[in-house]
Write a protein that holds these residues in place. Structure first.
Motif, PDB file in Angstrom:
ATOM      1  N   ASP A  68      51.405  18.801  34.298  1.00 56.35           N
ATOM      2  CA  ASP A  68      52.142  17.815  34.668  1.00 56.35           C
ATOM      3  C   ASP A  68      52.067  16.622  33.708  1.00 56.35           C
ATOM      4  O   ASP A  68      52.941  15.700  33.572  1.00 56.35           O
ATOM      5  CB  ASP A  68      51.473  17.082  35.981  1.00 56.35           C
ATOM      6  CG  ASP A  68      51.762  18.131  37.251  1.00 56.35           C
ATOM      7  OD1 ASP A  68      52.868  18.813  37.162  1.00 56.35           O
ATOM      8  OD2 ASP A  68      51.172  18.088  38.154  1.00 56.35           O
ATOM      9  N   GLU A  81      46.585  18.734  34.513  1.00 57.55           N
ATOM     10  CA  GLU A  81      47.321  18.930  35.786  1.00 57.55           C
ATOM     11  C   GLU A  81      46.576  18.542  37.120  1.00 57.55           C
ATOM     12  O   GLU A  81      45.576  18.348  37.019  1.00 57.55           O
ATOM     13  CB  GLU A  81      47.297  20.566  35.852  1.00 57.55           C
ATOM     14  CG  GLU A  81      47.953  21.331  36.880  1.00 57.55           C
ATOM     15  CD  GLU A  81      49.456  20.999  37.266  1.00 57.55           C
ATOM     16  OE1 GLU A  81      50.184  20.870  36.059  1.00 57.55           O
ATOM     17  OE2 GLU A  81      50.200  20.501  38.194  1.00 57.55           O
ATOM     18  N   ALA A  82      47.471  17.905  37.919  1.00 50.30           N
ATOM     19  CA  ALA A  82      47.025  17.022  38.844  1.00 50.30           C
ATOM     20  C   ALA A  82      47.242  17.978  40.285  1.00 50.30           C
ATOM     21  O   ALA A  82      48.347  18.813  40.622  1.00 50.30           O
ATOM     22  CB  ALA A  82      47.608  15.808  38.993  1.00 50.30           C
ATOM     23  N   LYS A  83      46.444  18.324  41.149  1.00 53.22           N
ATOM     24  CA  LYS A  83      46.562  19.179  42.477  1.00 53.22           C
ATOM     25  C   LYS A  83      45.630  18.367  43.514  1.00 53.22           C
ATOM     26  O   LYS A  83      44.461  17.911  43.303  1.00 53.22           O
ATOM     27  CB  LYS A  83      45.976  20.468  41.890  1.00 53.22           C
ATOM     28  CG  LYS A  83      46.539  21.148  41.016  1.00 53.22           C
ATOM     29  CD  LYS A  83      47.955  21.788  41.331  1.00 53.22           C
ATOM     30  CE  LYS A  83      48.559  22.692  40.299  1.00 53.22           C
ATOM     31  NZ  LYS A  83      49.888  23.253  40.594  1.00 53.22           N
TER      32      LYS A  83
HETATM   33 MG   LIG Z   1      50.764  19.011  39.928  1.00 56.24          MG
END
Ligand SMILES: [Mg+2]
Ligand SMILES: [Mg+2]
Lengths: 186, 186
Positions: A68, A81-83
């Motif tokens: 991202d 990455e963000a989750k």
């Molecule tokens: Mg993400």
């Protein structure tokens, strides 16, 4: 068939907003230049009305081949990455795609600062989890290993990201500790 | 009102294809991880047909706030913009947007390797032009300076990028010379 205004909101949007706001703060303070990459879209049909902007009339979401966010901090390449998960006891690996893991492995091997920002929405906690610590879990799931990372592991091996007023997800603070700790501080 | 299948082809497409191919080669050779960012799109309306993929029915092109390409090479953050001109005697500054210049200034101040890949299609020549050398031209245009960079300046201050079979726009070669020259070679 349901047609509706776009609302990416349900899944991870709050985290994304928090990170975007944090990145704007970092930019304004000239601390780091980190941007979210645009959502990848496969454009099929475009209208060109006279005297007004081109309108995309048919397009599809494409699976992202990278992560991202990326950018630069102290000259180093930063990629993450963000989750978000609603789970309480573990972080499901199904949140990641093979492509994203491959991308993270690639950038790691080239000296990137690469990590995942994981939010447990039920605990209202956001963690910094280094990519290198994710890879073994990812691989072991194909060897009969579990399909998620236990919450305790993330608490122990990850770093709780402080939520500050102006930097809601102040991840540079963790990067400083991990990668730029001065000798005095050690 | 004209509706047609999308064809980004006319403006700069060949350069983009050449760079994408080069980046794939760099990736396969594990030399560098550089990706083109997706085209930024403002999504307004999405259809969710049953049993098939979501269809974007209304969206608009947004102006990019950053550059086309970024990634990592030898641990360093790399960021560049690719532009084509049909002009023979100069490179028009109108090819750039204020946002892109601001972004390049930001990443430069954080130690990025930042440059423009400029193609003169009439000469069939592609140049590597460092961002730091672009900024004074950009600024001077608002002080009554010229609105383009003369071809001779680009020949002298830029670097002609060799066109190789597998790396059609082999820009890492120039980065090596500028940023990673070993003492022996100097
Ligand atoms: Mg993400
Ligand atoms: Mg471009």
């Amino acid at each position: 068939r349901l047609s509706q205004p776009i609302d990416f909101g349900n899944r991870g949007m709050t985290l994304e907003e928090d990170i975007n706001e944090t990145n704007e703060y970092y930019l304004a303070q000239q601390k780091a230049i980190i941007h979210k990459k645009p959502t990848p879209v496969q454009i099929v049909q475009v209208d060109y009305p006279k005297r007004s902007a081109a309108v995309i009339k048919e397009a599809y979401f494409k699976q992202a081949s990278t992560t991202d966010y990326n950018g630069v901090y102290r000259g180093k390449y930063v990629d993450f990455e963000a989750k978000v998960t609603k789970n309480k006891t573990s972080f499901p690996l199904s949140n990641f795609h093979e492509h994203q893991i491959a991308h993270m492995e690639h950038v790691c091997s080239h000296g990137a600062i690469c990590f995942v920002i994981m939010r447990f929405s039920a605990h209202n906690q956001t963690f910094f989890f280094e990519a290198e610590k994710l890879f073994p879990w990812w691989k072991r799931q194909y060897d009969g290993g579990r399909k998620s990372i236990p919450y305790e592991v993330i608490c122990e091996e990850g770093f709780l990201i402080p939520m500050k007023y102006q930097a809601k997800v102040d991840y540079l603070h963790i990067i400083d500790q991990l990668h730029f700790r001065t000798e005095e501080e050690e």
